[in-house]
Write an enzyme that holds these catalytic residues in place. Structure first.
Site, PDB file in Angstrom:
ATOM      1  N   LYS A  38       0.837  -1.204   0.000  1.00  9.71           N
ATOM      2  CA  LYS A  38       0.000   0.000   0.000  1.00  9.71           C
ATOM      3  C   LYS A  38       0.872   1.255   0.000  1.00  9.71           C
ATOM      4  O   LYS A  38       2.057   1.187   0.342  1.00  9.71           O
ATOM      5  CB  LYS A  38      -0.921  -0.012   1.223  1.00  9.71           C
ATOM      6  CG  LYS A  38      -0.182  -0.006   2.563  1.00  9.71           C
ATOM      7  CD  LYS A  38      -1.107  -0.351   3.720  1.00  9.71           C
ATOM      8  CE  LYS A  38      -0.351  -0.375   5.040  1.00  9.71           C
ATOM      9  NZ  LYS A  38      -1.164  -0.961   6.130  1.00  9.71           N
ATOM     10  N   ARG A 136     -10.621  -0.357  15.003  1.00 11.91           N
ATOM     11  CA  ARG A 136     -10.451   0.485  13.827  1.00 11.91           C
ATOM     12  C   ARG A 136     -11.478   0.048  12.779  1.00 11.91           C
ATOM     13  O   ARG A 136     -12.485   0.693  12.607  1.00 11.91           O
ATOM     14  CB  ARG A 136      -9.010   0.366  13.335  1.00 11.91           C
ATOM     15  CG  ARG A 136      -8.604   1.388  12.337  1.00 11.91           C
ATOM     16  CD  ARG A 136      -7.118   1.356  12.051  1.00 11.91           C
ATOM     17  NE  ARG A 136      -6.702   0.179  11.294  1.00 11.91           N
ATOM     18  CZ  ARG A 136      -5.463  -0.003  10.835  1.00 11.91           C
ATOM     19  NH1 ARG A 136      -4.522   0.879  11.076  1.00 11.91           N
ATOM     20  NH2 ARG A 136      -5.147  -1.089  10.159  1.00 11.91           N
ATOM     21  N   TYR A 264      13.671  31.387   6.532  1.00 17.72           N
ATOM     22  CA  TYR A 264      12.406  32.065   6.826  1.00 17.72           C
ATOM     23  C   TYR A 264      12.247  32.318   8.314  1.00 17.72           C
ATOM     24  O   TYR A 264      12.650  31.495   9.142  1.00 17.72           O
ATOM     25  CB  TYR A 264      11.237  31.197   6.370  1.00 17.72           C
ATOM     26  CG  TYR A 264      11.055  31.162   4.868  1.00 17.72           C
ATOM     27  CD1 TYR A 264      11.041  32.331   4.100  1.00 17.72           C
ATOM     28  CD2 TYR A 264      10.870  29.945   4.217  1.00 17.72           C
ATOM     29  CE1 TYR A 264      10.855  32.269   2.724  1.00 17.72           C
ATOM     30  CE2 TYR A 264      10.668  29.884   2.850  1.00 17.72           C
ATOM     31  CZ  TYR A 264      10.663  31.056   2.110  1.00 17.72           C
ATOM     32  OH  TYR A 264      10.474  30.994   0.763  1.00 17.72           O
ATOM     33  N   MET A 313       9.844  24.967   1.668  1.00 19.06           N
ATOM     34  CA  MET A 313       9.059  24.040   0.854  1.00 19.06           C
ATOM     35  C   MET A 313       9.954  23.139   0.000  1.00 19.06           C
ATOM     36  O   MET A 313       9.756  21.929  -0.068  1.00 19.06           O
ATOM     37  CB  MET A 313       8.091  24.812  -0.050  1.00 19.06           C
ATOM     38  CG  MET A 313       7.129  23.897  -0.793  1.00 19.06           C
ATOM     39  SD  MET A 313       6.099  24.754  -1.998  1.00 19.06           S
ATOM     40  CE  MET A 313       5.187  25.853  -0.953  1.00 19.06           C
TER      41      MET A 313
HETATM   42  C1  LIG Z   1      -0.279  -1.956   6.844  1.00 23.74           C
HETATM   43  C2  LIG Z   1      -0.837  -3.241   7.291  1.00 23.74           C
HETATM   44  C3  LIG Z   1      -0.003  -4.368   7.438  1.00 23.74           C
HETATM   45  C4  LIG Z   1       1.502  -4.309   7.321  1.00 23.74           C
HETATM   46  O1  LIG Z   1       2.054  -3.972   8.570  1.00 23.74           O
HETATM   47  P1  LIG Z   1       3.651  -3.919   8.828  1.00 23.74           P
HETATM   48  O2  LIG Z   1       3.769  -3.536  10.246  1.00 23.74           O
HETATM   49  O3  LIG Z   1       4.164  -2.847   7.904  1.00 23.74           O
HETATM   50  O4  LIG Z   1       4.189  -5.244   8.494  1.00 23.74           O
HETATM   51  C5  LIG Z   1      -0.608  -5.579   7.730  1.00 23.74           C
HETATM   52  N1  LIG Z   1      -1.946  -5.676   7.895  1.00 23.74           N
HETATM   53  C6  LIG Z   1      -2.766  -4.605   7.802  1.00 23.74           C
HETATM   54  C7  LIG Z   1      -4.229  -4.770   8.025  1.00 23.74           C
HETATM   55  C8  LIG Z   1      -2.238  -3.351   7.506  1.00 23.74           C
HETATM   56  O5  LIG Z   1      -3.054  -2.285   7.438  1.00 23.74           O
END
Ligand SMILES: *Cc1c(COP(=O)(O)O)cnc(C)c1O
Length: 368
Positions: A38, A136, A264, A313
């Site tokens: 992701k 969550r 800045y 920036m």
């Molecule tokens: C991002 C994520 C992972 C990966 O977690 P890591 O700690 O990076 O290995 C696994 N399962 C879910 C549901 C996630 O959102």
């Protein structure tokens, strides 16, 4: 290794291979490996990383959103892809791209069934997520009877896996909490398996879970950060090789007299003569203002050059008063030294945030 003439993120596929091989060596050979790619494979390059991972025989990919899965399909990825945060507005696109949704609530479960039935799907692979304490996303154990009733009333979908997510797998002080999550997940799986005529895959471990809870690998594990080179302790980090190096270059050197200021808001006032190097990266690249004013540092000729004044920036200025260097010299923002973890820690954050926050305008270079 090429000498940077601009800001570059080097991605080392050999190191990726090393990390995946290590992770696979600590799971059972029958346990499947899901590669979490992701958010551009944690700020890298999702398609390039996923293509390489396909050659390393990973079983599954996971992305957060449908769009990310679509990009992998467009890039030629053919293995199954789980969409961790599937949203109903994209269910048509998801099915068109043969992506597999995580269904985590009655609302999305019902909406997905409606879409799948509308498209005449049969046994479309879906994944059900259970909330075992992270609070969550996910169904609760008490939702199972109603889920089963819904599943019995349609042949449009088939449950490929049941899963959950650990909230503190990296923290051994929370061992008891994690074990209770694992036990709840076991109980959910047992109840579920009694009611189904087939066996979905079960999975709960992320990278730290893989390392700390070998008894909870079930049928599949999901790894992100470990593949990219980070464990959750100094000891573990010795098994991993960070796959990315963020390099840049010195654009200009300034000799600043005592009494003048830098940047800045006159963020730094020179109480002694100061030599600075101006570098072409800033908060628009993911090096936020929290790294400014002496917190973050980069390495020039392996020496520490702290950030002077506020992060701009597109630029930062670093203190090179005691470093022998010239305009055009290479600068390491993070890599072997400082590591992404060390760099992130200077701003009170973690490697995950630093890596995924790197702007897409930084050129990615793949080392094979
Ligand atoms: C991002 C994520 C992972 C990966 O977690 P890591 O700690 O990076 O290995 C696994 N399962 C879910 C549901 C996630 O959102």
């Amino acid at each position: 290794m090429l000498k940077a003439q601009e800001t570059l993120l080097e991605i080392d596929l050999k190191a990726l291979e090393h990390n995946v091989t290590y992770l696979k060596s600590i799971i059972d050979s029958s346990t499947k490996f899901m590669a979490v790619v992701k958010s551009y494979a944690y700020g890298n390059d999702a398609v390039e990383i996923a293509k390489h991972l396909e050659t390393l025989d990973v079983d599954y990919f996971a992305v957060a959103y449908t769009y990310e899965g679509e990009q992998l399909r467009t890039g030629g990825i053919t293995k199954p892809i789980l969409v961790l945060h599937a949203q109903s507005v994209y269910f048509n696109t998801l099915i068109e791209n043969c992506l597999e949704p995580n269904l985590y609530s009655f609302k999305v479960l019902k909406e997905f069934i409606t879409t799948a039935e509308g498209l005449n799907q049969k046994q479309y692979p879906i994944h059900l997520k259970f909330n075992t304490g992270l609070n969550r996303l996910g169904f609760l154990e008490s939702d199972i009877p109603e889920i089963i009733t819904i599943l019995k009333n349609t042949d449009a979908i088939k449950v490929t896996s049941l899963f959950s997510h650990l909230g503190a797998s990296e923290d051994l002080n929370e061992n008891e909490f994690t074990l209770s999550q694992i036990n709840t997940f076991k109980s959910i799986s047992e109840t579920f398996l009694e009611k189904l005529s087939y066996k979905p895959l079960l999975h709960i471990c992320n990278t730290s879970g893989i390392i700390n809870y070998p008894e909870a690998h079930f049928n599949m594990v999901r790894s992100g950060i470990g593949m990219y080179g980070f464990g959750n302790s100094e000891e573990e980090n010795t098994h991993f090789k960070p796959i990315t190096t963020l390099k840049t270059v010195i654009s200009q050197i300034n000799h600043i007299p005592k009494g003048q200021s830098v940047g800045y808001n006159r963020g730094y006032i020179c109480d002694a003569p100061l030599v600075t190097a101006t570098l072409p990266l800033g908060h628009a690249d993911g090096i936020g203002r929290e790294y400014g004013n002496g917190k973050g540092f980069v390495a020039i000729n392996e020496q520490k050059a702290p950030i002077v004044g506020n992060t701009c920036m597109d630029m930062i200025m670093v203190d090179i008063t005691n470093i022998d260097c010239q305009e055009g010299d290479e600068v390491i923002v993070f890599g072997d030294y400082p590591t992404a973890e060390e760099f992130a820690a200077t701003a009170n954050t973690i490697s995950y945030e630093l890596l995924t926050g790197l702007s897409q305008r930084i050129k990615r270079i793949i080392l094979r």
